[in-house]
Design a protein around this motif. Structure first.
Motif, short mmCIF file in Angstrom:
data_model
loop_
_atom_site.label_atom_id
_atom_site.label_comp_id
_atom_site.label_asym_id
_atom_site.label_seq_id
_atom_site.Cartn_x
_atom_site.Cartn_y
_atom_site.Cartn_z
N GLU A 37 30.76 8.94 -32.46
CA GLU A 37 30.64 7.66 -31.77
C GLU A 37 29.57 7.70 -30.69
O GLU A 37 28.84 6.73 -30.50
CB GLU A 37 31.99 7.23 -31.20
N ASN A 38 29.44 8.81 -30.01
CA ASN A 38 28.37 8.96 -29.01
C ASN A 38 26.99 8.94 -29.65
O ASN A 38 26.00 8.61 -28.98
CB ASN A 38 28.56 10.23 -28.19
N GLU A 39 26.91 9.29 -30.92
CA GLU A 39 25.64 9.25 -31.66
C GLU A 39 25.38 7.86 -32.26
O GLU A 39 24.38 7.67 -32.94
CB GLU A 39 25.64 10.31 -32.76
N GLY A 40 26.30 6.91 -32.02
CA GLY A 40 26.09 5.53 -32.48
C GLY A 40 26.74 5.18 -33.80
O GLY A 40 26.45 4.12 -34.37
N TYR A 41 27.63 6.01 -34.30
CA TYR A 41 28.33 5.72 -35.55
C TYR A 41 29.68 5.08 -35.24
O TYR A 41 30.26 5.30 -34.20
CB TYR A 41 28.56 7.00 -36.35
N ARG A 42 30.16 4.26 -36.18
CA ARG A 42 31.51 3.72 -36.10
C ARG A 42 32.36 4.51 -37.09
O ARG A 42 31.96 4.71 -38.23
CB ARG A 42 31.55 2.24 -36.47
N VAL A 43 33.52 4.92 -36.65
CA VAL A 43 34.40 5.73 -37.49
C VAL A 43 35.71 4.98 -37.68
O VAL A 43 36.34 4.56 -36.71
CB VAL A 43 34.68 7.11 -36.85
N ILE A 44 36.10 4.80 -38.95
CA ILE A 44 37.44 4.28 -39.23
C ILE A 44 38.16 5.32 -40.08
O ILE A 44 37.55 6.01 -40.90
CB ILE A 44 37.44 2.89 -39.89
N ARG A 45 39.46 5.45 -39.82
CA ARG A 45 40.27 6.47 -40.48
C ARG A 45 41.40 5.82 -41.24
O ARG A 45 41.96 4.81 -40.81
CB ARG A 45 40.86 7.43 -39.45
#
Length: 107
Positions: A61-69
């Motif tokens: 997320e700090n690198e600009g990605y969105r993560v969904i699990r």
């Protein structure tokens, strides 16, 4: 899950599976939306694994990605709901029209 992702109406882009990002390998990745999908089995409830997952997600997320699990059990029980959630993440709502996605390739 892979077959379901390949059937999403995503023109001009796609999901990659087992994609390397920094020091990690993510389950599924849509470069056009910088969206990462992670699938979790029961061992992700264990303290050490859950801690590693949090650290990994914060880095992404700090690198600009969105993560969904998603839990594997959710995918097995209700794949339609999972795919709808992914569609909403890509396009903003269930009723949104699929548009051509583009991602900038590094040169």
């Amino acid at each position: 899950m892979w077959r379901a992702l390949k059937e999403l109406p995503i023109e001009g882009s796609h999901f990659r599976r087992q994609a390397p990002i920094g020091p990690y390998i993510v389950d599924f990745f849509c470069p056009a939306k910088r969206l990462i999908i992670e699938l979790d089995g029961g061992h992700h409830n264990e303290d050490d694994t859950a801690s590693c997952d949090r650290e990994r997600q914060l880095w992404l997320e700090n690198e600009g990605y969105r993560v969904i699990r998603f839990w594997n059990s959710k995918i097995t029980a209700d794949l339609t709901a999972v795919v709808e959630r992914i569609y909403v993440e890509l396009y903003g709502s269930r009723d949104a029209e699929a548009i051509k996605l583009k991602h900038g390739r590094r040169k």
